[in-house]
Design a protein around this motif. Structure first.
Motif, PDB file in Angstrom:
ATOM      1  N   UNK A   2     -36.316 -48.985  54.476  1.00  0.00           N
ATOM      2  CA  UNK A   2     -36.950 -48.296  55.259  1.00  0.00           C
ATOM      3  C   UNK A   2     -36.786 -48.330  56.742  1.00  0.00           C
ATOM      4  N   UNK A   3     -35.918 -49.255  57.041  1.00  0.00           N
ATOM      5  CA  UNK A   3     -35.215 -49.456  58.482  1.00  0.00           C
ATOM      6  C   UNK A   3     -34.464 -48.243  58.748  1.00  0.00           C
ATOM      7  N   UNK A   4     -33.600 -47.857  57.641  1.00  0.00           N
ATOM      8  CA  UNK A   4     -32.666 -46.791  57.783  1.00  0.00           C
ATOM      9  C   UNK A   4     -33.555 -45.444  57.869  1.00  0.00           C
ATOM     10  N   UNK A   5     -34.812 -45.374  57.208  1.00  0.00           N
ATOM     11  CA  UNK A   5     -35.668 -44.134  57.371  1.00  0.00           C
ATOM     12  C   UNK A   5     -36.224 -44.102  58.673  1.00  0.00           C
ATOM     13  N   UNK A   6     -36.567 -45.333  59.070  1.00  0.00           N
ATOM     14  CA  UNK A   6     -37.430 -45.345  60.583  1.00  0.00           C
ATOM     15  C   UNK A   6     -36.335 -44.965  61.595  1.00  0.00           C
ATOM     16  N   UNK A   7     -35.098 -45.335  61.602  1.00  0.00           N
ATOM     17  CA  UNK A   7     -34.051 -44.852  62.414  1.00  0.00           C
ATOM     18  C   UNK A   7     -33.933 -43.458  62.542  1.00  0.00           C
ATOM     19  N   UNK A   8     -33.810 -42.803  61.339  1.00  0.00           N
ATOM     20  CA  UNK A   8     -33.616 -41.499  61.544  1.00  0.00           C
ATOM     21  C   UNK A   8     -34.846 -40.759  61.713  1.00  0.00           C
ATOM     22  N   UNK A   9     -36.093 -40.994  61.403  1.00  0.00           N
ATOM     23  CA  UNK A   9     -37.324 -40.432  61.928  1.00  0.00           C
ATOM     24  C   UNK A   9     -37.369 -40.318  63.454  1.00  0.00           C
ATOM     25  N   UNK A  10     -36.957 -41.379  64.107  1.00  0.00           N
ATOM     26  CA  UNK A  10     -37.031 -41.562  65.524  1.00  0.00           C
ATOM     27  C   UNK A  10     -36.239 -40.325  66.124  1.00  0.00           C
ATOM     28  N   UNK A  11     -34.884 -40.052  65.634  1.00  0.00           N
ATOM     29  CA  UNK A  11     -34.404 -39.027  65.962  1.00  0.00           C
ATOM     30  C   UNK A  11     -34.785 -37.841  65.621  1.00  0.00           C
ATOM     31  N   UNK A  12     -35.380 -37.491  64.526  1.00  0.00           N
ATOM     32  CA  UNK A  12     -36.010 -36.377  63.991  1.00  0.00           C
ATOM     33  C   UNK A  12     -37.158 -35.907  64.938  1.00  0.00           C
TER      34      UNK A  12
END
Length: 304
Positions: free
Chosen positions: A282-292
């Motif tokens: 979920x940490x990887x997902x959170x990292x991506x969603x910040x950029x998205x």
């Protein structure tokens, strides 16, 4: 004989190439889930029964168990709350669009006057550790609210609705269609609607490391049979470029599924995004969603 040998060698190389690339895994996954795969690509008209008891309706409206984050971590408005915006209420619209516009009721951020609706047709899609795409939607919504957007998060329980009305997993796009239309009416429309999903690909194709951070890969999916295919394609390709401009490689190429609808015919501003897979943390997902979220902000400011 020489020509035959050359053909055999070329065919062997082609088979080997397809085997060691994502094509083999993707094709295998399609066959393993062929029933759901083909069903989701085709639009099915579904009539939902209305004679449902109050007790069963209350079960649908209860707190969604697919949302594992605590209630106090959800800082945006959800569809289980009373709508803040009433269609035709000119006083409310003027208040929101004025220079001293209203501020977000939970985060005290000045509003930019634009509204975004985030929902998850497949609410029970999970990441490593048990967090779901609904939890991911909360993260994305939080980032966007901080940028001044009015975000409405869909938290009605789609699976409970299916159970109550005798529907199956294959009918979930019918259910999300119902709540999507309800939200469009209750909130007076949206500038953008995002159906957030999770992919099902091997770990090797689900992440990218940039600098010291690991990001879940994301992908926009366009319904080729939708009447709004042009606008969905434009939004999806523009957003993909804007995100990759910030962190190149986070977004995969836009996928167009020719026989799919994905409710994108309902509104010109509806897009589908797959973020990460069941192999992502979920940490990887959170990292991506910040950029998205940064890409969505640029998209909304420049227009689509």
């Amino acid at each position: 004989m020489k020509n035959t040998a050359k053909i055999i060698v070329k065919l062997a190389m082609l088979v080997l190439f397809l085997y060691v690339t994502p094509f083999y895994d993707g094709l295998l996954n399609c066959f393993e889930n062929s029933q759901d795969f083909m069903h989701n690509l085709i639009y099915h008209q579904q009539v939902v029964a209305q004679d449902i008891s109050l007790k069963k309706q209350l079960n649908v409206w209860s707190y969604n168990e697919n949302l594992t984050l605590p209630k106090d971590e959800i800082k945006v408005e959800t569809t289980l709350e009373d709508p803040m915006i009433v269609p035709g209420d000119n006083k409310q619209e003027k208040k929101e669009n004025s220079s001293d516009a209203s501020t977000d009721k939970k985060q005290n951020v000045p509003s930019n006057g634009k509204k975004i609706y985030i929902y998850n047709t497949h609410q029970d899609e999970k990441y490593q550790g048990g967090k779901t795409v609904m939890d991911a939607a909360v993260i994305l919504a939080g980032h966007l609210e901080k940028k001044g957007y009015k975000v409405v998060l869909e938290t009605n329980d789609f699976n409970a609705y299916c159970n109550t009305h005798g529907l199956t997993y294959n009918d979930l796009y019918t259910v999300s269609n119902k709540y999507l239309n309800d939200a469009l009416v209750n909130y007076g429309g949206f500038d953008l609607c995002i159906d957030l999903h999770r992919d099902s690909v091997p770990r090797a194709y689900s992440y990218i490391k940039i600098g010291n951070k690991t990001y879940a890969k994301a992908m926009m999916v366009v319904a080729g049979s939708s009447s709004n295919v042009k606008s969905a394609t434009k939004i999806s390709t523009t957003l993909t470029d804007m995100v990759n401009k910030r962190k190149n490689g986070i977004m995969k190429h836009v996928m167009i599924r020719q026989e799919a609808y994905y409710n994108q015919y309902v509104h010109k501003g509806i897009v589908l995004m797959e973020c990460g897979s069941d192999y992502n943390t979920f940490e990887e997902v959170k990292n991506t969603l910040g950029i998205v979220a940064q890409g969505i902000d640029e998209l909304m400011k420049k227009g689509w």
